[in-house]
Write a protein that holds these residues in place. Structure first.
Motif, PDB file in Angstrom:
ATOM      1  N   PHE A  51     -41.824 -30.524  11.867  1.00 30.63           N
ATOM      2  CA  PHE A  51     -40.792 -31.507  12.203  1.00 30.63           C
ATOM      3  C   PHE A  51     -41.366 -32.922  12.090  1.00 30.63           C
ATOM      4  N   TYR A 181     -30.536 -25.844  10.694  1.00 27.17           N
ATOM      5  CA  TYR A 181     -30.760 -26.745   9.557  1.00 27.17           C
ATOM      6  C   TYR A 181     -29.745 -26.573   8.443  1.00 27.17           C
ATOM      7  N   ASN A 265     -38.227 -26.052   5.817  1.00 27.04           N
ATOM      8  CA  ASN A 265     -39.075 -27.228   5.619  1.00 27.04           C
ATOM      9  C   ASN A 265     -38.435 -28.235   4.666  1.00 27.04           C
ATOM     10  N   MET A 268     -35.591 -29.938   6.435  1.00 28.88           N
ATOM     11  CA  MET A 268     -36.058 -30.970   7.364  1.00 28.88           C
ATOM     12  C   MET A 268     -36.268 -32.296   6.635  1.00 28.88           C
ATOM     13  N   PHE A 306     -30.446 -30.401  15.929  1.00 29.17           N
ATOM     14  CA  PHE A 306     -31.844 -30.791  15.763  1.00 29.17           C
ATOM     15  C   PHE A 306     -32.662 -30.388  16.980  1.00 29.17           C
TER      16      PHE A 306
END
Length: 425
Positions: A51, A181, A265, A268, A306
């Motif tokens: 993160f 996400y 990932n 993010m 989040f």
């Protein structure tokens, strides 16, 4: 005769039926007994350290470092498949093989550096869990950390019931992170410029620092050790032919679990780029600031998703980190301490950061850089052992995989040296 909790016995029996071509199950039901170890490992590839590094990378450089996330994910899949292969072939974890093959002073050195890496890992993961509770409930960070510690103890208690309940709990948390996400991407509306991020390139020394941080956050040394331990006796086998079939299902487990981690990932970084970099807020580099900024930009639903993802990430990864630390100690030096005692000891540095009022996000990023320096110490013996026919038998890796492995190790070492030189000059 199979031993252990009933869920473990059932899993092992069903897996053996599939491997011996006695199972009548098809499709997902056929592969489910083999799924689990890579999902446990995968939480380390989307932990709070990810993160921190991905938010900074997306906010400061937009989509430019997506290729680093992709490359790191491919490296992770390759490395974890080798770790699982070692456990299946030898019936031992990587730390146990190091203890067996190396001199005493070498294995003690390995143990010390692995423990330091585990401390850096736990620092990032536990602080992330505390931040998750802090953002969701509005509690002071100290009491959020206490709540995170209690939740971690509850997750670790599942191990008393065998490997299957803990694998299931971790897999559920992985699903929560992924769904959160998916929602973030839907709300953020990234533009087509994200495809340019798949082209390799840097934008100054700060982007290199973040790239190494992303690598450290994605390729985690403690789960290189852990994965071999999760597969070593999960489905005990002696027949080389059955081991080869088990390796196929293990690689399937790795591919599915780490592909999900790779998506998270990338999501993010893309969400941070679409939200912060695109609106000129490239200075957003703090997890708390990112949460507070998301609400006015994208609404409370995005901010809530989040925080939920961060909490699920922190709780699952700090649980896995504690398990890895225990297995590292048992493997390298042949003794261990109760999991609850290890959990208490490793809470010290995290509470120290909180009580000293240090910037949690900066601590997270720096901890990931520390981890990237520890990767070669896990990767080099893994490559040596998996290329050793005496240890691996028919599951020994071929010349092509060996060359790829040493190239990966060389790239990681080069990136670390480059970072060190740039930092000094």
């Amino acid at each position: 005769m199979l031993s252990g909790p009933l869920s473990d016995q059932t899993t092992q029996a069903e897996a053996l039926k599939v491997l011996e071509h006695r199972s009548k199950k098809r499709g997902l039901a056929r592969v489910l007994p083999f799924m689990g170890p890579a999902f446990v490992v995968s939480v380390a590839y989307m932990d709070p350290g990810n993160f921190a590094t991905n938010i900074q990378a997306g906010a400061q450089f937009g989509y430019q470092l997506i290729w680093v996330v992709v490359a790191s994910s491919l490296i992770a899949i390759f490395i974890q498949s080798l770790s699982a292969r070692l456990g299946i072939a030898t019936g031992q974890s990587l730390p146990q093989v190091v203890r067996q093959e190396f001199r005493p002073w070498v294995r003690y050195f390995y143990w010390v550096q692995a423990e330091l890496a585990a401390m850096a890992t736990d620092l990032a993961e536990f602080i992330g869990a505390a931040l998750g509770f802090h953002l969701l409930l509005g509690l002071p960070l100290f009491w959020s950390a206490v709540l995170a510690a209690l939740a971690t103890f509850l997750l670790l208690a599942l191990e008393r019931f065998g490997f299957r309940p803990l694998e299931a709990a971790i897999t559920v948390l992985v699903g929560v992170i992924a769904l959160a996400y998916v929602l973030e991407l839907f709300i953020a509306h990234p533009d087509v410029g994200l495809f340019k991020g798949f082209v390799p390139g840097f934008a100054g020394s700060e982007s290199v620092l973040l790239a190494v941080g992303i690598l450290g956050a994605t390729v985690m040394p403690h789960v290189i050790y852990l994965h071999s331990a999760l597969t070593e006796q999960r489905i005990p086998l002696q027949d080389p032919a059955l081991k080869r079939r088990l390796l196929y299902f293990s690689n399937l487990d790795v591919g599915v679990a780490l592909s999900i981690a790779s998506f998270v990932n990338i999501a993010m970084l893309v969400a941070a780029a679409a939200t912060f970099h695109r609106t000129g807020q490239s200075e957003v580099a703090d997890i708390t600031t990112a949460y507070q900024t998301l609400s006015p930009l994208l609404g409370p639903l995005a901010a809530g998703a989040f925080a939920v993802a961060l909490l699920a990430s922190g709780l699952s990864s700090t649980t896995v980190g504690t398990m890895a630390g225990q297995l590292v100690m048992q493997g390298f030096v042949g003794f261990g301490i109760p999991l609850w005692l290890r959990r208490l000891v490793t809470l010290g540095p995290s509470f120290g950061v909180i009580l000293l009022g240090l910037d949690p996000t900066r601590v997270l990023v720096l901890s990931q850089v520390v981890l990237s320096f520890a990767i070669p110490f896990a990767l080099v013996p893994l490559l040596l052992f998996t290329a050793n026919r005496r240890l691996m038998g028919e599951l020994v890796i071929g010349r092509t995989l060996m060359v790829v492995g040493w190239i990966v190790a060389g790239v990681i070492v080069w990136l670390n040296l480059y970072l060190l030189v740039r930092s000094l000059t």
